[in-house]
Design an enzyme around this catalytic site. Structure first.
Site, PDB file in Angstrom:
ATOM      1  N   GLU A  90       0.834  -1.198   0.000  1.00 32.92           N
ATOM      2  CA  GLU A  90       0.000   0.000   0.000  1.00 32.92           C
ATOM      3  C   GLU A  90       0.873   1.254   0.000  1.00 32.92           C
ATOM      4  O   GLU A  90       1.949   1.274   0.578  1.00 32.92           O
ATOM      5  CB  GLU A  90      -0.916  -0.004   1.237  1.00 32.92           C
ATOM      6  CG  GLU A  90      -2.002  -1.065   1.116  1.00 32.92           C
ATOM      7  CD  GLU A  90      -2.862  -1.208   2.374  1.00 32.92           C
ATOM      8  OE1 GLU A  90      -4.018  -1.599   2.231  1.00 32.92           O
ATOM      9  OE2 GLU A  90      -2.378  -0.934   3.482  1.00 32.92           O
ATOM     10  N   CYS A 103       3.437   8.462   1.091  1.00 34.75           N
ATOM     11  CA  CYS A 103       3.971   7.536   2.075  1.00 34.75           C
ATOM     12  C   CYS A 103       4.236   6.209   1.346  1.00 34.75           C
ATOM     13  O   CYS A 103       3.314   5.562   0.869  1.00 34.75           O
ATOM     14  CB  CYS A 103       2.952   7.383   3.202  1.00 34.75           C
ATOM     15  SG  CYS A 103       3.471   6.294   4.510  1.00 34.75           S
ATOM     16  N   CYS A 110       6.566  -6.906   7.334  1.00 33.48           N
ATOM     17  CA  CYS A 110       7.632  -6.323   8.145  1.00 33.48           C
ATOM     18  C   CYS A 110       8.068  -7.343   9.184  1.00 33.48           C
ATOM     19  O   CYS A 110       7.253  -8.102   9.690  1.00 33.48           O
ATOM     20  CB  CYS A 110       7.127  -5.062   8.852  1.00 33.48           C
ATOM     21  SG  CYS A 110       8.443  -4.141   9.692  1.00 33.48           S
ATOM     22  N   CYS A 114       6.658  -4.921  15.910  1.00 27.77           N
ATOM     23  CA  CYS A 114       6.236  -3.954  16.930  1.00 27.77           C
ATOM     24  C   CYS A 114       4.806  -4.303  17.365  1.00 27.77           C
ATOM     25  O   CYS A 114       3.947  -4.562  16.527  1.00 27.77           O
ATOM     26  CB  CYS A 114       6.286  -2.534  16.372  1.00 27.77           C
ATOM     27  SG  CYS A 114       7.960  -2.047  15.861  1.00 27.77           S
ATOM     28  N   CYS A 117       1.622  -2.338  15.939  1.00 29.39           N
ATOM     29  CA  CYS A 117       1.518  -2.029  14.505  1.00 29.39           C
ATOM     30  C   CYS A 117       0.766  -3.128  13.761  1.00 29.39           C
ATOM     31  O   CYS A 117       1.067  -4.316  13.894  1.00 29.39           O
ATOM     32  CB  CYS A 117       2.913  -1.853  13.918  1.00 29.39           C
ATOM     33  SG  CYS A 117       2.903  -1.390  12.178  1.00 29.39           S
ATOM     34  N   CYS A 337      -0.921   5.945  10.184  1.00 31.70           N
ATOM     35  CA  CYS A 337       0.314   5.313  10.662  1.00 31.70           C
ATOM     36  C   CYS A 337       0.018   3.981  11.329  1.00 31.70           C
ATOM     37  O   CYS A 337      -0.812   3.888  12.217  1.00 31.70           O
ATOM     38  CB  CYS A 337       1.003   6.193  11.696  1.00 31.70           C
ATOM     39  SG  CYS A 337       1.374   7.815  11.105  1.00 31.70           S
TER      40      CYS A 337
END
Ligand code: SAH
Length: 346
Positions: A90, A103, A110, A114, A117, A337
């Site tokens: 995305e 962005c 990933c 975290c 997230c 975010c």
């Protein structure tokens, strides 16, 4: 056949030279690709027929496939791109007063894991190629052109999409070279390009030596205990090491490092946290972006009250920090975010 978007202008020059062609033609080619947005060599009319044919035999210039586009109430747009191997990423186009910020994603998924997230939940799949990073920007500029918006209004790039950019370092550096190349069609000022990291210490130092783009660090906690709980990378590179690396980061005299700090209710939002944050960042030329946690379905964390948020900010302002509350855009379409998940998880 090779994807031409994988090549920097320097690399195109080298290839041309090997073919016995003047290397400066690379600049012409790059303008066709990025300014005039041409996808076939046939249309590059200021190149000789012979050169066009040669290029066509060796290279292609592809676009990503837009599988879905979503528009937020605040006009932020999220693009779901399908890559050649069927995977998805995305990118988020964020309108500002006069300019747009894109962005950009650097990985499919990933590996940083975290806790807060959403991207992390799908795990890590693979690094993006140089061309896949470049194509996000090129294709969005083309999209603006089609809407009769000046494509150069897209002037800011943030590597804050899916993935950990510094974990895909080699490709990132090459992509940054193309993005900021003043003789290439793109021409983004390094001042308008930001790489955000969860804190891969050796790569942070390297980034400062290799580029002059802006650095953003996702800090999110003020003690090792809390940071390790939220961000496993902290076990490898604890706060002291991370902040010392930031303090000595190579950058232009007036530049500052951005520290992103997600405010999570009852986790890292106390007055003590704010005071500790001020103390930790006092030796560093910094600006602080406070991001109220963006909630999503099944998120374990909550956004603090308005009062807690503004009290936290005030502690920093009272100590002369540059600090803002960054209201994330596009949260109604999961474009804010930490809300990007593409099709990793359904
Ligand atoms: N991996 C890089 C690039 C991603 S940037 C990095 O960590 O910096 C994504 C930013 O969104 C990071 O600053 C992260 O701390 C923040 N973030 C992640 N989940 C969030 C959430 N639910 N709400 C608000 N911010 C979040």
């Amino acid at each position: 056949m090779k994807n031409l978007l994988d090549f920097t202008r320097q690399e195109i020059s080298v290839w041309l030279e090997e073919q016995g062609i003047q290397p400066f033609r690379a600049g012409q080619i790059s303008k066709w690709i990025h300014i005039r947005q041409v996808n076939v060599f046939e249309e590059m009319t200021d190149l000789s027929k012979e050169l066009r044919k040669k290029l066509e035999e060796h290279f292609y210039i592809p676009r990503l496939t837009v599988e879905k586009k979503m528009v937020s109430a605040d006009t932020t747009e999220k693009f779901l791109f399908r890559l050649d191997d069927g995977l998805h990423i995305e990118s988020v186009l964020i309108p500002g007063k006069a300019h747009f910020t894109l962005c950009v994603s650097s990985q499919v998924g990933c590996a940083q894991n975290c806790r807060f997230c959403l991207t992390a939940r799908g795990g890590f799949v693979r690094n993006l190629t140089v061309a896949e990073m470049i194509a996000q920007i090129r294709d969005i500029r083309f999209y603006l052109m089609q809407k009769s918006i000046d494509p150069l209004k897209l002037s800011n790039i943030v590597f804050m999409g899916m993935g950990e950019p510094l974990a895909n370092y080699q490709n990132l550096i090459k992509a940054l070279e193309t993005i900021t190349d003043s003789d290439y069609g793109f021409k983004f000022s390094p001042r308008h390009v930001t790489v955000s990291t969860s804190g891969l210490v050796p790569k942070i130092t390297q980034l400062g030596l290799d580029t002059s783009v802006n650095l953003a660090v996702s800090l999110n906690a003020t003690t090792d205990e809390m940071r390790s709980e939220l961000m496993p990378i902290n076990d490898k590179y604890p706060l002291k090491q991370l902040l010392e690396t930031c303090r000595t980061f190579t950058m232009k005299p007036r530049n500052k490092i951005t520290f992103e700090y997600i405010l999570m209710k009852g986790v890292n939002d106390s007055k003590e946290d704010a005071l500790r944050l001020a103390k930790l960042l006092s030796p560093i030329k910094s600006k602080i972006n406070l991001i109220p946690f963006n909630e999503y379905e099944e998120s374990n964390f909550k956004q603090p009250s308005q009062k807690t948020i503004s009290d936290f900010l005030q502690v920093l302002l009272d100590r002369n920090f540059t600090a803002i509350i960054r209201k994330s855009k596009g949260d109604d379409i999961l474009a804010a975010c930490g809300q990007l998940k593409a099709k990793l998880i359904s």
